[in-house]
Write a protein that holds these residues in place. Structure first.
Motif, PDB file in Angstrom:
ATOM      1  N   PHE A  45      -1.141   3.955   6.499  1.00 27.16           N
ATOM      2  CA  PHE A  45      -1.210   2.985   5.395  1.00 27.16           C
ATOM      3  C   PHE A  45      -1.676   1.602   5.845  1.00 27.16           C
ATOM      4  CE2 PHE A  45       2.221   5.913   3.998  1.00 27.16           C
ATOM      5  CZ  PHE A  45       1.636   6.371   2.836  1.00 27.16           C
ATOM      6  N   HIS A  48      -6.210   8.864   6.231  1.00 23.16           N
ATOM      7  CA  HIS A  48      -5.424   8.405   5.073  1.00 23.16           C
ATOM      8  C   HIS A  48      -6.005   8.970   3.779  1.00 23.16           C
ATOM      9  CE1 HIS A  48      -3.238   5.869   2.295  1.00 23.16           C
ATOM     10  NE2 HIS A  48      -4.383   5.427   1.788  1.00 23.16           N
ATOM     11  N   HIS A 104       0.837  -1.203   0.000  1.00 17.63           N
ATOM     12  CA  HIS A 104       0.000   0.000   0.000  1.00 17.63           C
ATOM     13  C   HIS A 104       0.876   1.258   0.000  1.00 17.63           C
ATOM     14  CE1 HIS A 104      -3.574   2.351   2.000  1.00 17.63           C
ATOM     15  NE2 HIS A 104      -3.378   2.688   0.739  1.00 17.63           N
ATOM     16  N   ARG A 105       1.901   1.253   0.806  1.00 16.99           N
ATOM     17  CA  ARG A 105       2.808   2.404   0.857  1.00 16.99           C
ATOM     18  C   ARG A 105       3.509   2.578  -0.481  1.00 16.99           C
ATOM     19  NH1 ARG A 105       7.250   3.579   5.695  1.00 16.99           N
ATOM     20  NH2 ARG A 105       8.063   5.527   4.820  1.00 16.99           N
TER      21      ARG A 105
END
Length: 588
Positions: free
Chosen positions: A219, A211, A105-106
């Motif tokens: 994240f 987020h 995800h990051r």
């Protein structure tokens, strides 16, 4: 034992979809959770359309699950329960799925190419919702499929798999995804106060919403621990959660304008965002999928009658002013039952007084809520409470203006039913000043003469009393303010156009005639957060009485608009509506 893997996948898909629908319903129950809503912005039509195919991932993961059955045949023969499998799945989730998701995800955010082509779709929804969690590109969904599959498949390969694990883990995964995207803070801060470490083990809707507003933080999948270890924890995560979870209402805005609507029938009461968001975003019409829900909707409606409170169902912003729709939980037929009058008026009065207490500036009454025989077009409440700060508006002045401006200028004669009603009187008086002959259908000579005397002496001859529909057999412009049967419509000549301000609308019986819709106006283009249609109206279109209240609010008028319509204000209100960007429905 799992003997039919495909059947279980089908059941699992249905349950997963139900989880998302229930969460979506809850997130739109504004009458319950508006004090704990995180982002104070409505889900608009653009976002609804963008997320329309949110459930595609259910099909994708069902196909992956079906292929997994062929690759790992032992999945066909799993026991119902195995406690060791639950422990193994938890270890694999925390040790593998969580860090894997955090890293991927990051990476999606830090790599410009990946974000632009594969992750921006998920972030293009301005207001997170349960369906937002399912709205993603194919690559993202494949990654999530791997993340979900590791604990389940891993435990099964170890010999600890079970049917309960498959159902339990997958449904819990979806439940938590919906929780994070629901835009309503449901996790009480007291839990974190007593167990401080717990805030690192389970995220909250507030945590995940940060987020979506600050894309370089928070994240994690479900555990903020990995954001803390990766130094990507948003510094305001705990403070904002504490404020929102209190439900104090400090995050809410007082609406400038309220439209007090009512339910038409049991079927139409399901045309609200907290039932099915997609259904509410389209003009109402009876659909087959409503039939199974009808008994449940009736029970809910009966409960609301017992509860006897108005409730908030939708809102939108216009010129940065908050406009809300409150609903009186009464079906249309009840307005015509004599013994129900007192109870209905009490509910309307309580709504007006509540609006007055919280600081609402204008409250507009919908169709039957301002019925002349019920409360004199709202005059009953204004007379009873002379110190009201909120302005009570029936909106009929703009309704009359919309109907009048639909009539072609060359028309020199009209036939008017409901001629002695509020709207009928105003329409007749306006048209006679334009030297249009008005055939007023009424059996009451006294009421006819009373209206006729209101017209200037030189125009009184243009008002003509008629007592039978046969009198209009040569008139091609009918203005219907009282419901007429197909037999009564048969007196209209071929090519007649039926304008109408009657609720419910008349049946379109004549194929050789045309029928107008109820008076309505299109809201300006700068409306924000509007995601539901007003009954049978198109997107962005509201009933004229609703629009009349909007104009009253935007103009800042300080008078009540109740009782009889001031004919001299019809053109003034019409010009004000056009000035603020409202347009007749005929103009796209």
């Amino acid at each position: 034992m799992i003997s039919c893997w495909s059947l279980h996948l089908l059941i699992l898909c249905a349950l997963r979809g139900l989880v998302h629908v229930i969460w979506s319903s809850y997130s739109h129950m504004l009458f319950l959770n508006r004090n704990r809503t995180i982002l104070q912005q409505g889900v608009d039509f653009n976002q609804i359309d963008l997320e329309w195919d949110w459930d595609n991932y259910l099909i994708l993961e069902a196909l992956v699950g079906s292929m997994a059955c062929y690759v790992f045949p032992f999945l066909e023969d799993l026991p119902v329960w195995n406690v060791k499998g639950v422990i193994a799945a938890m270890i694999l989730h925390v040790g593998v799925s969580e860090p894997l998701y955090y890293w991927v995800h990051r990476k999606f955010h830090e790599d410009h190419f990946l974000f632009t082509h594969y992750h921006s779709l998920h972030h293009s929804s301005p207001v997170p919702g349960p369906f937002t969690g399912g709205n993603a590109t194919l690559l993202e969904r494949l990654v999530l499929t791997v993340v979900i599959g590791i604990p389940v498949l891993g435990a099964s390969i170890m010999g600890y798999g079970s049917a309960s694990l498959v159902y339990g883990y997958v449904l819990t995964f979806d439940f938590l995804r919906c929780l994070g995207h629901c835009n309503v803070e449901v996790v009480p801060d007291e839990i974190f106060q007593r167990l401080p470490l717990l805030r690192y083990l389970i995220f909250t809707p507030t945590y995940h919403s940060l987020h979506h507003t600050d894309k370089n933080t928070n994240f994690c999948l479900f555990m903020p621990l990995f954001d803390a270890l990766g130094n990507t924890l948003h510094p305001n995560s705990w403070q904002l959660h504490k404020r929102l979870s209190s439900g104090s209402g400090s995050n809410c805005r007082v609406p400038d304008f309220v439209f007090l609507a009512h339910i038409v029938d049991v079927s139409s009461c399901m045309h609200i965002q907290f039932y099915l968001r997609s259904f509410a975003s389209l003009p109402y019409r009876t659909r087959f999928f409503l039939l199974p829900s009808w008994p449940f909707a009736l029970l809910v409606l009966l409960a609301m009658w017992v509860w006897s409170k108005t409730f908030l169902v939708s809102f939108y912003y216009l010129r940065d002013r908050l406009h809300q729709t409150w609903v009186v939980p009464r079906c249309g037929f009840m307005y015509f039952i004599p013994y129900a009058t007192e109870g209905i008026n009490k509910q309307i009065e309580e709504a007006i007084l509540r609006a007055d207490r919280i600081g609402v500036k204008v409250i507009s009454l919908a169709a039957l809520n301002k019925n002349e025989s019920l409360n004199g077009g709202g005059k009953l409440f204004v007379d009873k409470h002379p110190k009201l700060k909120v302005r009570v508006v029936h909106g009929n002045t703009l309704t009359a203006a919309v109907i009048l401006h639909e009539i072609p200028q060359h028309v020199d004669e009209v036939f008017l039913t409901g001629a002695t009603s509020k709207l009928g009187r105003a329409i007749a008086l306006y048209l006679c000043r334009k030297k249009v002959r008005v055939l007023m259908l009424t059996l009451s000579t006294d009421r006819f003469h009373k209206i006729q005397r209101e017209a200037p002496a030189e125009y009184q001859s243009y008002l003509v009393q008629v007592t039978k529909y046969q009198a209009a057999q040569h008139c091609k412009t009918w203005i219907v303010g009282k419901w007429i049967s197909p037999r009564e419509q048969s007196w209209a000549p071929r090519g007649t156009h039926f304008h109408q301000f009657v609720v419910p609308p008349i049946l379109s019986f004549r194929r050789d005639c045309t029928y107008g819709d109820l008076a309505a106006m299109r809201l300006p283009q700068d409306v924000k957060g509007l995601g539901s249609c007003e009954y049978t109206m198109e997107r962005g279109v509201v009933h004229a009485c609703h629009a009349g209240g909007v104009v009253h609010s935007l103009e800042g008028w300080s008078h009540h608009e109740v009782g009889a319509i001031d004919v001299d204000r019809i053109d003034l209100v019409w010009e004000a509506a056009l000035k603020h960007g409202l347009r007749p429905v005929s103009l796209k």
